[in-house]
Design an enzyme around this catalytic site. Structure first.
Site, short mmCIF file in Angstrom:
data_model
loop_
_atom_site.label_atom_id
_atom_site.label_comp_id
_atom_site.label_asym_id
_atom_site.label_seq_id
_atom_site.Cartn_x
_atom_site.Cartn_y
_atom_site.Cartn_z
N ARG A 1 0.92 -1.14 -0.04
CA ARG A 1 -0.01 0.12 0.10
C ARG A 1 0.86 1.22 0.06
O ARG A 1 2.13 1.01 0.50
CB ARG A 1 -0.93 0.06 1.34
CG ARG A 1 -1.94 -1.06 1.16
CD ARG A 1 -2.62 -1.10 2.65
NE ARG A 1 -3.56 -2.29 3.07
CZ ARG A 1 -3.35 -3.22 3.57
NH1 ARG A 1 -2.09 -3.47 3.96
NH2 ARG A 1 -4.39 -4.29 3.51
N LYS B 1 -2.12 -1.90 8.18
CA LYS B 1 -3.28 -1.29 8.72
C LYS B 1 -3.41 -1.74 10.17
O LYS B 1 -2.80 -2.92 10.49
CB LYS B 1 -4.42 -1.65 7.92
CG LYS B 1 -4.84 -0.86 6.76
CD LYS B 1 -6.16 -1.53 6.27
CE LYS B 1 -6.41 -0.60 4.82
NZ LYS B 1 -7.58 -1.08 3.99
N HIS C 1 -1.96 2.05 -6.02
CA HIS C 1 -2.91 0.79 -6.10
C HIS C 1 -3.12 0.04 -7.13
O HIS C 1 -3.22 -1.57 -6.70
CB HIS C 1 -4.44 1.23 -5.39
CG HIS C 1 -4.90 0.54 -3.98
ND1 HIS C 1 -4.29 0.52 -2.91
CD2 HIS C 1 -5.83 -0.68 -3.95
CE1 HIS C 1 -4.64 -0.58 -2.14
NE2 HIS C 1 -5.58 -1.25 -2.82
N ARG D 1 -0.50 -2.63 -6.67
CA ARG D 1 -0.73 -3.48 -5.89
C ARG D 1 -1.54 -4.49 -6.45
O ARG D 1 -1.25 -5.84 -6.30
CB ARG D 1 -1.45 -2.88 -4.54
CG ARG D 1 -1.72 -3.72 -3.56
CD ARG D 1 -2.26 -2.86 -2.34
NE ARG D 1 -2.92 -3.48 -1.49
CZ ARG D 1 -2.43 -4.34 -0.46
NH1 ARG D 1 -1.14 -4.55 -0.17
NH2 ARG D 1 -3.60 -5.00 0.38
N HIS E 1 -4.12 -8.84 3.83
CA HIS E 1 -5.66 -8.79 4.05
C HIS E 1 -6.01 -9.57 5.19
O HIS E 1 -5.36 -10.52 5.49
CB HIS E 1 -6.27 -9.41 2.78
CG HIS E 1 -6.09 -8.65 1.48
ND1 HIS E 1 -6.58 -9.25 0.19
CD2 HIS E 1 -5.97 -7.24 1.38
CE1 HIS E 1 -6.46 -8.18 -0.60
NE2 HIS E 1 -6.06 -6.94 -0.14
N TYR F 1 -9.45 -10.87 -7.03
CA TYR F 1 -8.56 -11.19 -8.00
C TYR F 1 -8.83 -12.42 -8.95
O TYR F 1 -8.56 -12.62 -10.17
CB TYR F 1 -7.16 -11.26 -7.51
CG TYR F 1 -6.55 -9.81 -6.76
CD1 TYR F 1 -6.58 -8.76 -7.65
CD2 TYR F 1 -6.61 -9.90 -5.34
CE1 TYR F 1 -6.01 -7.51 -6.98
CE2 TYR F 1 -6.21 -8.68 -4.80
CZ TYR F 1 -6.03 -7.68 -5.69
OH TYR F 1 -6.02 -6.26 -4.80
#
Length: 294
Positions: free
Chosen positions: A146, A170, A240, A243, A266, A275
């Site tokens: 990210r 995150k 992004h 990514r 994730h 994806y």
């Protein structure tokens, strides 16, 4: 009056951010305006579920996205939960209402040929700015970071001996990402150029702007957008996208979803599953273009 009480509750009891308070106020004032325009005898304590549904339909008719409507509905839910607890209303008319479903937007990504052109065919100079841009692009593509993860990297996060990168994602969750020889070479070259350029630099920071300060998210965005514009016609050309390109390339070359999930940081594999849809859409296009009876 009720709205003002709720906003004060957010500010002083919940310590909500100024932006949150402003967004909630905007949604609630708009809802209040809607109901009084429908019937000037209506007030917030006399709202029923059907009226809220009518309001949501009016927002959809005006072209608001599902995401926008859900944010406004969230503000209304919070308001009525508060009002019910404080006995400002007898019932909560919003608690059983579900918002519109968001459309799944497939992530945009570059094809491998486009990335090859970017990294192999573009003429790169010998300046610090060139070294910075190239290393940022390669790192985003080869590690799937990210933007915030990239700007937060420090020299100490790189283990050249073990060929691995420590990334803080995150909620300050850390993960380890392995990397190959190409990225190791690029990182080492960048660090050499950077150290020659800046005698004094922010302690620990890996990526520095041309002013010698830790690179910002905005600077990373502008760099990526500039270089992606040279090789792709995609409308979206953000960090992004790289990514997404990383994840799609991994999946297309045999990586499992669980592995990709861990590399991307994730929480759930369900997030990573988008994806597989992207890859299937690509397969459908290839089939349609290549099969004689398609």
């Amino acid at each position: 009056m009720m709205i003002d009480q709720f906003l004060n509750y957010l500010r002083y009891e919940r310590n909500a951010s100024l932006l949150t308070v402003q967004n909630y106020e905007e949604s609630l004032r708009a809802f209040e305006s809607y109901i009084t325009h429908k019937d000037d005898s209506l007030s917030l304590d006399r709202v029923d579920t059907d009226l809220i549904r009518d309001w949501m339909e009016s927002l959809m008719d005006k072209g608001n996205s599902a995401s926008t409507i859900n944010k406004k509905l969230s503000a209304l839910r919070s308001f009525y939960r508060y009002a019910l607890k404080r006995r400002l209303v007898d019932v909560d008319p919003a608690h059983c209402i579900t918002g519109p479903k968001k459309k799944k937007v497939l992530p945009q990504f570059l094809r491998e040929g486009e990335m090859d052109r970017l990294l192999d065919d573009v003429e790169w100079g010998n300046t610090y700015k060139d070294a910075l841009a190239r290393t940022i692009l390669i790192l985003l593509y080869e590690a799937g970071l990210r933007r915030s993860e990239l700007t937060g990297l420090n020299d100490a996060d790189i283990d050249f001996a073990g060929r691995q990168l420590k990334v803080t994602g995150k909620r300050n969750k850390q993960r380890i990402i392995p990397f190959g020889e190409e990225l190791a070479t690029e990182l080492q070259h960048y660090i050499e150029v950077r150290n020659a350029q800046f005698a004094n630099r922010p302690e620990g920071a890996l990526f520095l702007s041309d002013k010698g300060l830790r690179v910002t998210a905005g600077q990373v965005y502008r760099t990526v957008h500039q270089y992606l514009s040279t090789v792709t016609s995609l409308k979206k050309r953000s960090p992004h996208v790289l990514r997404h390109t990383f994840a799609t390339a991994m999946l297309n070359n045999g990586a499992g979803l669980e592995s990709i999930k861990n590399l991307l940081g994730h929480e759930s594999v369900s997030t990573t599953e988008i994806y597989t849809h992207t890859t299937f859409e690509q397969l459908k296009r290839v089939y349609k273009e290549a099969h004689p009876r398609a």
